[in-house]
Structures are given as C-alpha cells and as structure tokens.
Design a protein around this motif. Structure first.
Motif, PDB file in Angstrom:
ATOM      1  N   GLN A 130       0.821  -1.263  -0.034  1.00  0.00           N
ATOM      2  CA  GLN A 130       0.051  -0.092  -0.121  1.00  0.00           C
ATOM      3  C   GLN A 130       0.806   1.481  -0.074  1.00  0.00           C
ATOM      4  O   GLN A 130       2.045   1.334   0.445  1.00  0.00           O
ATOM      5  CB  GLN A 130      -0.779  -0.181   1.265  1.00  0.00           C
ATOM      6  CG  GLN A 130      -2.031  -0.873   0.923  1.00  0.00           C
ATOM      7  CD  GLN A 130      -2.921  -0.709   2.230  1.00  0.00           C
ATOM      8  OE1 GLN A 130      -2.535  -0.161   3.220  1.00  0.00           O
ATOM      9  NE2 GLN A 130      -4.284  -1.477   2.456  1.00  0.00           N
ATOM     10  N   THR A 131       0.283   2.223  -0.402  1.00  0.00           N
ATOM     11  CA  THR A 131       1.022   3.606  -0.466  1.00  0.00           C
ATOM     12  C   THR A 131       1.079   3.976   1.154  1.00  0.00           C
ATOM     13  O   THR A 131       0.233   3.981   1.807  1.00  0.00           O
ATOM     14  CB  THR A 131       0.297   4.676  -0.971  1.00  0.00           C
ATOM     15  OG1 THR A 131      -0.130   4.242  -2.208  1.00  0.00           O
ATOM     16  CG2 THR A 131       0.841   6.236  -1.097  1.00  0.00           C
ATOM     17  N   TYR A 132       2.220   4.750   1.375  1.00  0.00           N
ATOM     18  CA  TYR A 132       2.691   4.846   2.611  1.00  0.00           C
ATOM     19  C   TYR A 132       2.121   6.340   2.919  1.00  0.00           C
ATOM     20  O   TYR A 132       2.906   7.239   2.383  1.00  0.00           O
ATOM     21  CB  TYR A 132       4.206   4.830   3.037  1.00  0.00           C
ATOM     22  CG  TYR A 132       4.559   5.338   4.257  1.00  0.00           C
ATOM     23  CD1 TYR A 132       4.316   4.967   5.538  1.00  0.00           C
ATOM     24  CD2 TYR A 132       5.482   6.569   4.212  1.00  0.00           C
ATOM     25  CE1 TYR A 132       4.564   5.639   6.688  1.00  0.00           C
ATOM     26  CE2 TYR A 132       5.677   7.240   5.299  1.00  0.00           C
ATOM     27  CZ  TYR A 132       5.444   6.551   6.681  1.00  0.00           C
ATOM     28  OH  TYR A 132       5.885   7.347   7.631  1.00  0.00           O
ATOM     29  N   GLU A 133       1.213   6.689   3.874  1.00  0.00           N
ATOM     30  CA  GLU A 133       1.042   7.911   4.312  1.00  0.00           C
ATOM     31  C   GLU A 133       0.433   8.007   5.679  1.00  0.00           C
ATOM     32  O   GLU A 133      -0.660   7.169   6.091  1.00  0.00           O
ATOM     33  CB  GLU A 133      -0.281   8.381   3.406  1.00  0.00           C
ATOM     34  CG  GLU A 133       0.468   9.161   1.988  1.00  0.00           C
ATOM     35  CD  GLU A 133      -0.555   9.506   1.081  1.00  0.00           C
ATOM     36  OE1 GLU A 133      -1.785   9.527   1.379  1.00  0.00           O
ATOM     37  OE2 GLU A 133      -0.320   9.568  -0.043  1.00  0.00           O
ATOM     38  N   CYS A 134       0.944   8.172   6.527  1.00  0.00           N
ATOM     39  CA  CYS A 134       0.785   8.468   8.098  1.00  0.00           C
ATOM     40  C   CYS A 134       0.372   7.039   8.786  1.00  0.00           C
ATOM     41  O   CYS A 134      -0.281   7.181   9.703  1.00  0.00           O
ATOM     42  CB  CYS A 134      -0.344   9.504   8.184  1.00  0.00           C
ATOM     43  SG  CYS A 134       0.219  10.909   7.377  1.00  0.00           S
ATOM     44  N   THR A 192      -4.612   5.501   2.093  1.00  0.00           N
ATOM     45  CA  THR A 192      -4.461   6.832   1.342  1.00  0.00           C
ATOM     46  C   THR A 192      -5.934   7.067   0.789  1.00  0.00           C
ATOM     47  O   THR A 192      -6.801   6.317   0.395  1.00  0.00           O
ATOM     48  CB  THR A 192      -3.588   6.613   0.334  1.00  0.00           C
ATOM     49  OG1 THR A 192      -3.360   7.764  -0.308  1.00  0.00           O
ATOM     50  CG2 THR A 192      -3.879   5.568  -0.678  1.00  0.00           C
ATOM     51  N   GLN A 193      -5.999   8.420   0.941  1.00  0.00           N
ATOM     52  CA  GLN A 193      -7.469   9.014   0.333  1.00  0.00           C
ATOM     53  C   GLN A 193      -7.302   9.715  -0.801  1.00  0.00           C
ATOM     54  O   GLN A 193      -6.462  10.732  -1.212  1.00  0.00           O
ATOM     55  CB  GLN A 193      -7.853  10.122   1.553  1.00  0.00           C
ATOM     56  CG  GLN A 193      -8.066   9.570   2.822  1.00  0.00           C
ATOM     57  CD  GLN A 193      -9.287   8.781   2.877  1.00  0.00           C
ATOM     58  OE1 GLN A 193     -10.509   9.295   2.354  1.00  0.00           O
ATOM     59  NE2 GLN A 193      -9.259   7.716   3.861  1.00  0.00           N
ATOM     60  N   THR A 218      -3.640  10.409  -6.127  1.00  0.00           N
ATOM     61  CA  THR A 218      -2.589  11.332  -6.283  1.00  0.00           C
ATOM     62  C   THR A 218      -2.250  12.056  -7.527  1.00  0.00           C
ATOM     63  O   THR A 218      -1.874  13.395  -7.366  1.00  0.00           O
ATOM     64  CB  THR A 218      -1.311  10.587  -5.840  1.00  0.00           C
ATOM     65  OG1 THR A 218      -1.376   9.654  -4.715  1.00  0.00           O
ATOM     66  CG2 THR A 218       0.157  11.380  -5.671  1.00  0.00           C
TER      67      THR A 218
END
Lengths: 120, 348
Positions: free
Chosen positions: A42-46, A50-51, A54
């Motif tokens: 998965q995309t790494y965001e916090c 991810t919402q 991009t």
C-alpha cells in the motif's frame, strides 16, 4: 576530441551498470525473505489508508518562475562563450556585456514588477 | 600523485601491448579510472554517513553510533549489509517502470558529474574543454530524476517533494551558474586543468569571494541539504520524493545525494580554493592530499551548516533565490568584468 566524449559515454554506461550490479546483489540477498503482501504494497501515508487520487491536477505556484528560468537559462548559455573570449576582446566585450545584461535586467525588473516572483 | 599517473601510463602501455589501438586503450583506461572513482564515491558515501551521524551527535551533545568497533566504525559495514539485504518494496499503485528507472538515472547523473573533477595534476577522467559547463549541464539533469521519483511513487508526499525539488533546483541553478561565470572570466577557459593552473599564485576565492558565497549557498540548495532540504523535509514530508523507496533503491538515492555533495564540494575546491595547488609553498605534500584536505574542509562546512540552521519556509526560499541571489550574482559579473578591464588597463 571525439575520444574524450567517448570517455563520457563510458562513464554513463558504468553509471547505469553499477546500480544494476547492486540491484542484482540485493535481489540475491533478499531472495530468502521476500514476501510482498497487499498491505505492505500500500501507499505509505501516516499509517492510514490513502485518501483519493495522487495524480490529479493541482496548482504548483511556481509556473511563472519556470518561465523566467527559461529566459535566464538561455542567457547563461550565451554568457559562457563570451566569458572565455572576454579578456581578448577588451572594451568591446565590456560594452556588449552591459547591453546584454541590461536587456536581461529590464526583463527581470518587469517580471518582478508584474508579480511573477511572488509565491501565490 | 605521480604514482597514479605512472600506473595509468603503464596500464595504457600494457593494453596497447596486447594489440589494442590507441583509442581502445584510452576507452578501457577511462573505464578503469571510472571504476576507481566509483570506489572513491562508495567509500566516501559510507564514511560520510557515519561521519555525519557522529558529527551531528557532537553538535547536539549526544554520543551517536559508537557501539560497533572503535568510534563506531563497524556501523559502516552494518549499514551496507542492511541496505543490501532489505526487501525491495515497490508500491502497488506506483508507475513501476519510471519508479525503478528514477533511482538508477539519479545515480548515473551523479556519477557523470565526476567525469570532469580533477583530483590532481592529470588525474581527471576526461579533461573536457568545456569542463565546468559540462558539470553545470549534467548537474541540472538530476532535477528530472527527482521529479520522476516523486511522480512515479503515487504518493502525495512524494509528489509534493518532487515538485518542491524542481522549483528549488531550477531557482538556485541560475545563481550557481552566474557565480561560476566570474571564475571563467578570470581564467578565459572552461577546462578544469586550466582553471586550477590559473590559481597557482592566487586562489580565486580572493578576487571572487562574493561568488564563492553565492556558489556555496546555491550548491547547498542544489543538493537539497539543510537549511534547503524542503523537498525531503523529514518532519513535514517524511522523506519527500524518495519516501516509497526501500532497501537498495533507497541506498541508491542516498548514494547519489552524497556523491553530489562531494562533487559540488570538489567543484568549489577546484574553482575557488585552488584545486590541487599547495598553499604557502608547501609543495612537498602531494597535490591529491591538498585536494582531499580542502574537500573534507568543504564537506565539514556542509555538515556544520546542516546542523546549525533551521529549515527555510518555501516562499522565503524562492524569494531569497530570485530576489537576492540572482541580482547579487549578476552584479558580481558586472563588477568582475569592470575589475578585470581596469586591472588590465593599469598593468597594460
């Protein structure tokens, strides 16, 4: 002359081969524990999912900088040959440089006055 | 210094002795010297990573990595083994081809810049007649790799980091190019060996000290180091354009970054600090040793600046670049031009 640029090409080829070798070694070393799971990919965001997309259109704020940059960058290409011959050309080169830089400075001043250099 | 040149000459003679033509021998020799430079870069990357961690710890009254071996030297080996063995994760949403390509092209462009860096008299991969111009041209191509990595990751932080990287790198490229122009005016040549030879009596930092400071600040911004590390600001963008990279691909980004840092320091040494020329007539120490001493001094100042100044705000960064650095660097060219002309009139 051509040989020296052939040397640059050799550097470029090594510049591509060397990361390839490193990637190969890494591929062998990580073979035993390679385990890509869907969650891992998965995309790494916090840490949250991810919402939204991009790859959307968004305002990059420095469009005008980029335009002024092109003008300046072209000018630098002209200034380098001038700088080499500067000492042998004497007063002519100085006057010419003043005119050349003055044109650029006027353009720069106009861009500044019109707000192209403001971060909006 | 003489040892290396003799070694190269004997190698060339050896290759030609095996029946190769002069051109082939030259190309093979270039490949060998390039590999030597790659090893030089790799050694510097691992040692500088440790040095930076130790020095930053000293600046902040911490200890830093000191467990593995004396002064934590074993940390170097541990880091290399760790990055080589880490799992290479490519996110499912990424543009895989561009994602993979970005780390490789960034390293390749970082290595290309080293083609014109003179380590000593005659110790240069290719002494091109457009030396410094070539360096500037190659240096600006790193921007493309940054935006490739940022875009292909399909990550919002990476995208913002990549976009900031482009804005910053193109803005600070202009003052950097203009600051180096003064040196070319003084020398009348773009060839690296000519520039160093012209500094035999006086280093160009003395007539061009404003240019030196402009170059230093612009170079710090070009290689994305603090206080200009907005594209990769750890606290806001986590790691910026290479956030999604892991393992060896991440290591390639770090290697390229450190290789670029050593390269811009080497260019500062070559253009302003006299290259391999010895100061105060201390010529019994070989030129390459002087080159390395000056190089490490420059690298130390990069570390020092990084751990001293806080990060700039993005609009302040752009304003500083466009409204201060560019006018000052333009003024420097005009002043240098008039200065050279007046000097030549006086001396005839």
């Amino acid at each position: 002359m051509l040989t020296s640029y052939a040397g640059v090409v050799v550097v470029l080829i090594i510049g591509f081969i060397f990361p390839g070798i490193l990637l190969g070694i890494s591929r062998i070393l990580q073979a035993s524990h390679r385990n890509p799971t869907p969650v891992k990919l998965q995309t790494y965001e916090c840490g949250l999912e991810t919402q939204g997309e991009t790859w959307v259109q968004f305002k990059i704020s420095y469009f005008m900088y980029a335009l002024v940059f092109v003008a300046f960058d072209v000018e630098t290409i002209f200034l380098y040959p001038w700088a080499i011959k500067f000492q042998s050309l004497g007063l002519f080169a100085i006057v010419e440089m003043f005119i050349f830089i003055a044109i650029l400075v006027i353009g720069f001043w106009y861009a500044w006055k019109e707000g192209a250099l403001e971060w909006m | 210094m003489k040892f290396f040149i003799d070694l190269a000459n004997s190698m060339r003679a050896g290759i030609e002795g095996m029946g190769a033509s002069a051109t082939t021998a030259e190309i093979i020799l270039t490949a060998i010297t390039t590999l030597a430079v790659v090893i030089f870069i790799l050694l510097h990357v691992v040692v500088l990573l440790l040095a930076e961690r130790r020095l930053s710890a000293m600046f902040q009254l911490r200890l830093g990595p000191n467990r593995l071996g004396p002064l934590g030297i074993g940390q170097v080996i541990a880091d290399v083994v760790k990055t080589l063995g880490k799992e290479d994760i490519i996110p499912a949403g990424a543009d895989k081809f561009v994602f993979k390509l970005a780390s490789t092209t960034l390293f390749a462009t970082a290595l290309l810049a080293w083609a014109v860096i003179p380590f000593g008299n005659g110790m240069i991969i290719q002494d091109l007649n457009i030396g410094i111009f070539y360096f500037i041209a190659i240096g600006s191509t790193a921007t493309i790799s940054v935006v490739m990595g940022g875009w292909a990751s399909n990550n919002k932080y990476a995208l913002i980091g990549g976009m900031r990287g482009v804005a910053q790198m193109i803005s600070y490229e202009i003052p950097m190019v203009f600051s180096l122009l003064g040196v070319v005016m003084l020398t009348g040549s773009m060839k690296m060996s000519d520039i160093v030879a012209a500094q035999e009596n006086m280093w160009f930092i003395i007539p061009q000290f404003i240019a030196f400071f402009i170059y230093y600040v612009a170079a710090t911004a070009e290689i994305n180091r603090a206080p200009f590390d907005l594209p990769e600001g750890e606290q806001e963008l986590v790691a910026g354009y290479f956030i999604e990279y892991s393992g060896i691909r991440w290591a390639l980004f770090m290697m390229a970054e450190y290789a670029n840092m050593v390269a811009v320091s080497a260019i500062a040494v070559t253009m302003f600090l006299g290259g391999w020329n010895a100061p105060f007539g201390l010529t019994f120490i070989p030129g390459i040793v002087w080159f390395l001493i000056k190089l490490y001094l420059m690298l130390f100042t990069f570390f020092w600046v990084r751990w001293t100044f806080p990060r700039l705000r993005v609009d302040h960064l752009m304003h500083f670049g466009w409204k201060f650095m560019i006018p000052v660097s333009l003024a420097n060219i005009v002043v240098t031009g008039i200065g050279i002309y007046v000097y030549r009139m006086i001396t005839g």
